[in-house]
Design an enzyme around this catalytic site. Structure first.
Site, short mmCIF file in Angstrom:
data_model
loop_
_atom_site.label_atom_id
_atom_site.label_comp_id
_atom_site.label_asym_id
_atom_site.label_seq_id
_atom_site.Cartn_x
_atom_site.Cartn_y
_atom_site.Cartn_z
N GLU A 1 0.81 -1.23 0.00
CA GLU A 1 0.00 0.00 0.00
C GLU A 1 0.84 1.28 0.00
O GLU A 1 0.62 2.18 0.81
CB GLU A 1 -0.95 -0.01 1.20
CG GLU A 1 -1.85 -1.24 1.21
CD GLU A 1 -2.67 -1.41 2.49
OE1 GLU A 1 -2.61 -0.53 3.36
OE2 GLU A 1 -3.35 -2.44 2.61
N ASN B 1 1.88 -5.22 -3.09
CA ASN B 1 0.49 -5.53 -2.74
C ASN B 1 -0.29 -4.24 -2.47
O ASN B 1 0.18 -3.37 -1.73
CB ASN B 1 0.53 -6.39 -1.45
CG ASN B 1 -0.78 -7.05 -1.10
OD1 ASN B 1 -1.45 -7.63 -1.97
ND2 ASN B 1 -1.17 -6.97 0.16
N HIS C 1 -10.43 -6.11 -1.74
CA HIS C 1 -11.43 -5.76 -0.72
C HIS C 1 -12.51 -4.99 -1.48
O HIS C 1 -12.42 -3.77 -1.65
CB HIS C 1 -10.83 -4.87 0.36
CG HIS C 1 -9.82 -5.57 1.22
ND1 HIS C 1 -10.15 -6.65 2.01
CD2 HIS C 1 -8.50 -5.36 1.40
CE1 HIS C 1 -9.07 -7.08 2.65
NE2 HIS C 1 -8.05 -6.31 2.30
N GLU D 1 -6.35 -10.60 -0.75
CA GLU D 1 -7.11 -10.33 0.48
C GLU D 1 -8.61 -10.26 0.18
O GLU D 1 -9.32 -9.36 0.64
CB GLU D 1 -6.64 -9.01 1.12
CG GLU D 1 -5.15 -8.96 1.39
CD GLU D 1 -4.69 -7.72 2.15
OE1 GLU D 1 -5.52 -6.98 2.69
OE2 GLU D 1 -3.46 -7.50 2.19
N ASP E 1 -12.41 -10.16 -0.03
CA ASP E 1 -13.68 -10.22 0.69
C ASP E 1 -14.66 -9.31 -0.05
O ASP E 1 -14.25 -8.40 -0.76
CB ASP E 1 -13.57 -9.86 2.19
CG ASP E 1 -12.87 -8.55 2.48
OD1 ASP E 1 -12.72 -7.71 1.56
OD2 ASP E 1 -12.47 -8.34 3.64
O1 G3I Z 1 -2.89 -6.97 19.33
C1 G3I Z 1 -3.60 -5.82 19.83
C2 G3I Z 1 -4.14 -6.11 21.18
O2 G3I Z 1 -3.07 -6.31 22.07
C3 G3I Z 1 -5.02 -4.92 21.61
O3 G3I Z 1 -5.61 -5.21 22.83
C4 G3I Z 1 -6.10 -4.65 20.59
C5 G3I Z 1 -6.93 -3.43 20.94
O4 G3I Z 1 -7.35 -2.74 19.79
O5 G3I Z 1 -5.48 -4.41 19.36
C6 G3I Z 1 -4.75 -5.53 18.89
O6 G3I Z 1 -4.19 -5.20 17.66
C7 G3I Z 1 -5.08 -5.15 16.58
C8 G3I Z 1 -4.55 -6.06 15.49
O7 G3I Z 1 -5.35 -5.96 14.33
C9 G3I Z 1 -4.51 -7.51 15.93
O8 G3I Z 1 -5.80 -7.97 16.19
C10 G3I Z 1 -5.13 -3.74 16.05
O9 G3I Z 1 -5.76 -2.90 17.01
C11 G3I Z 1 -5.88 -3.67 14.76
O10 G3I Z 1 -5.71 -2.39 14.22
C12 G3I Z 1 -5.33 -4.68 13.78
O11 G3I Z 1 -6.11 -4.60 12.61
C13 G3I Z 1 -5.55 -5.22 11.47
C14 G3I Z 1 -5.33 -4.19 10.36
O12 G3I Z 1 -4.82 -4.83 9.22
C15 G3I Z 1 -4.37 -3.09 10.78
O13 G3I Z 1 -4.33 -2.13 9.82
C16 G3I Z 1 -6.53 -6.26 10.96
O14 G3I Z 1 -6.67 -7.28 11.95
C17 G3I Z 1 -6.03 -6.86 9.65
O15 G3I Z 1 -7.03 -7.67 9.07
C18 G3I Z 1 -5.72 -5.74 8.66
O16 G3I Z 1 -5.19 -6.32 7.50
C19 G3I Z 1 -4.89 -5.42 6.42
C20 G3I Z 1 -3.76 -6.03 5.63
O17 G3I Z 1 -2.67 -6.32 6.47
C21 G3I Z 1 -3.33 -5.09 4.50
N1 G3I Z 1 -4.44 -4.73 3.66
C22 G3I Z 1 -5.62 -4.23 4.35
C23 G3I Z 1 -6.05 -5.22 5.43
C24 G3I Z 1 -7.32 -4.78 6.07
O18 G3I Z 1 -7.09 -3.55 6.76
#
Ligand code: G3I
Length: 342
Positions: free
Chosen positions: A146, A186, A222, A250, A252
Site C-alpha cells: 500500500e 500488494n 477488498h 485479500e 472479501d
Molecule cells: O494486538 C492488539 C491487542 O493487544 C489490543 O488489545 C487490541 C486493541 O485494539 O489491538 C490488537 O491489535 C489489533 C490487530 O489488528 C490484531 O488484532 C489492532 O488494534 C488492529 O488495528 C489490527 O487490525 C488489522 C489491520 O490490518 C491493521 O491495519 C486487521 O486485523 C487486519 O485484518 C488488517 O489487515 C490489512 C492487511 O494487512 C493489508 N491490507 C488491508 C487489510 C485490512 O485492513
C-alpha cells in the site's frame, strides 16, 4: 450455541463421509485464507475449516513489523512461526505478509531518529532478518504494501520520508535474503482509481528497468457487491499484462459498505454476493495459468472479518462462512457448480 453445534456437526459429518467437495480441491491454483493463531488454537470450527478448505496460509497480522520486531534489538517470531508450523504440518503453502508497510509499525520505529544511513540500516536489517528467518519456508512475500495514494502519489510514511527509494531497496534486500521467494507489491482499490493503477504500473516498469527483482502484484480485492466489474476487470487486465504473477491477496466482498445499522443480510444480498464471487473467480481464471499465484480470502468466517473488528461494521458479512462457520451460498456455488474446473 445450539446452532453452532448443529452446523459444526453437519459440516463434520459431511466431510467425513466425503459428501461435500472441499474448496481447495476445486481449483488448479492455491486457495488461501488469512489466519490468526489464537483462533486456530481456541476455535475448533475455525481450525477445521482452516485445515480442510484452504491450502495456502497468510498471517493476518503476525508477520507484520509491529508483531515480529517489537523492539530495536528484539525480534519475536513466535506467533508467525505458529502459523508456519500449522501450514507445514498440514501441507499448506505459506505466504509472507508483509515486510514494509506504513501501518502496524512498532513505536520504536515511529520514534526513531537518525540520518539517511541509519534509516537505511534499520529497514534493511528488518527486511533481511525477517526474510532470512522464513527463507525457503514461505513461497513469497508482500514486500511493500500500500505505498500509493488514490491520486498516484507516494503515501506519506516514515519510509518515504527517510528513504526516498525505499520500494526498490526493499525488493533488493528481500531478494538478497531469500533469493527464491516470489516478491510482490500488494495494494487495494485500484479499480476506479486510474492514477493509482498507473503509479503501480510505472513503478513496475521502473523497477524492471533498474533490474530490481519484482515478481508479482497482489490485488487485495477488498470489494463490495456494488463494485464495478468493468473497472475491476480493467485492473486485472492491466496488472496481468505486466507479465507478473498475480495474487488476489485479500479477497472479501462487503454487502453493507455504507454500514447501515438497519441492514438485513437477506437472500437478495447473498445472491448478489454470490454473483460477485462468481465474477471474481471467472476473472481470475482468465489470467494466464503461469501467472496464477492463487486467491486468498481475508479471514475465514464473517465473525472474524477485519471489517467488523478493525472497521467496526457489525452488520457486515463479507466471506464464505457465516458467524457459525456454516457455508453460505457463494461457498456452494464455488464447490458444486465449479467443481470440474481443475
Ligand atoms: O494486538 C492488539 C491487542 O493487544 C489490543 O488489545 C487490541 C486493541 O485494539 O489491538 C490488537 O491489535 C489489533 C490487530 O489488528 C490484531 O488484532 C489492532 O488494534 C488492529 O488495528 C489490527 O487490525 C488489522 C489491520 O490490518 C491493521 O491495519 C486487521 O486485523 C487486519 O485484518 C488488517 O489487515 C490489512 C492487511 O494487512 C493489508 N491490507 C488491508 C487489510 C485490512 O485492513
Amino acid at each position: 450455541m445450539k446452532t453452532i453445534f448443529i452446523c459444526l456437526f453437519i459440516l463434520l459429518t459431511q466431510r467425513s463421509f466425503g459428501q461435500s467437495p472441499l474448496l481447495k480441491d476445486q481449483f488448479s491454483f492455491p486457495l488461501g485464507a488469512s489466519m490468526n493463531p489464537r483462533l486456530l488454537q481456541e476455535n475448533e470450527a475455525y481450525r477445521h475449516l482452516a485445515t480442510t478448505e484452504f491450502n495456502s496460509v497468510t498471517a493476518e497480522n503476525h508477520m507484520k513489523m509491529m508483531m515480529v520486531h517489537p523492539e530495536a534489538n528484539r525480534f519475536d517470531f513466535s506467533k508467525g512461526d505458529e502459523l508456519l508450523q500449522f501450514a507445514k504440518s498440514n501441507q499448506k503453502r505459506m505466504h509472507g505478509h508483509t515486510l514494509v508497510w506504513h501501518n502496524q509499525v512498532p513505536k520504536w520505529m515511529n520514534e526513531f531518529s537518525g540520518d539517511a544511513q541509519a534509516w537505511e540500516a534499520l529497514l534493511k536489517n528488518h527486511v533481511q532478518e525477517v526474510a532470512k528467518h522464513y527463507q525457503g519456508q514461505v513461497s513469497g512475500w508482500d514486500v511493500v504494501n500500500e505505498a500509493f495514494l488514490d491520486d498516484g502519489s507516494l503515501r506519506p510514511s516514515i519510509w518515504v520520508k527517510n528513504i526516498p527509494d525505499y520500494i526498490a531497496k526493499s525488493f533488493q534486500w528481500a531478494h538478497e535474503a531469500d533469493p527464491n521467494a516470489i516478491l510482490f507489491y500488494n495494494d487495494y482499490g485500484q479499480d476506479g482509481k486510474p492514477q493509482k493503477m498507473k503509479a503501480i504500473l510505472d513503478m513496475v516498469q521502473d523497477l524492471q528497468a533498474r533490474h530490481i527483482p519484482i515478481h508479482g502484484l497482489g490485488l487485495q480485492m477488498h470489494i463490495n457487491i456494488s463494485s464495478n466489474n468493468a473497472e475491476i476487470q480493467r485492473v486485472i487486465q492491466q496488472s496481468s499484462s505486466t507479465g507478473l504473477i498475480i495474487h488476489f491477496s485479500e479477497l472479501d466482498i462487503a454487502v453493507n459498505p455504507k454500514n447501515d445499522s438497519t441492514f438485513v443480510y437477506n437472500e437478495t444480498a447473498k445472491e448478489a454476493q454470490k454473483q460477485k464471487f462468481k465474477f471474481i473467480f471467472d476473472a481470475y481464471a482468465g489470467i494466464p495459468k503461469p501467472q496464477q499465484y492463487g486467491i486468498t480470502f481475508w479471514n475465514i468466517g464473517d465473525r472474524d472479518s477485519w471489517l467488523r473488528g478493525y472497521f467496526k461494521r457489525p452488520k457486515e458479512y463479507p466471506l464464505l462462512f457465516d458467524d457459525a462457520y456454516a457455508p453460505k451460498p457463494a461457498y456452494f456455488y464455488l464447490t458444486n457448480t465449479r467443481k470440474n474446473e481443475k
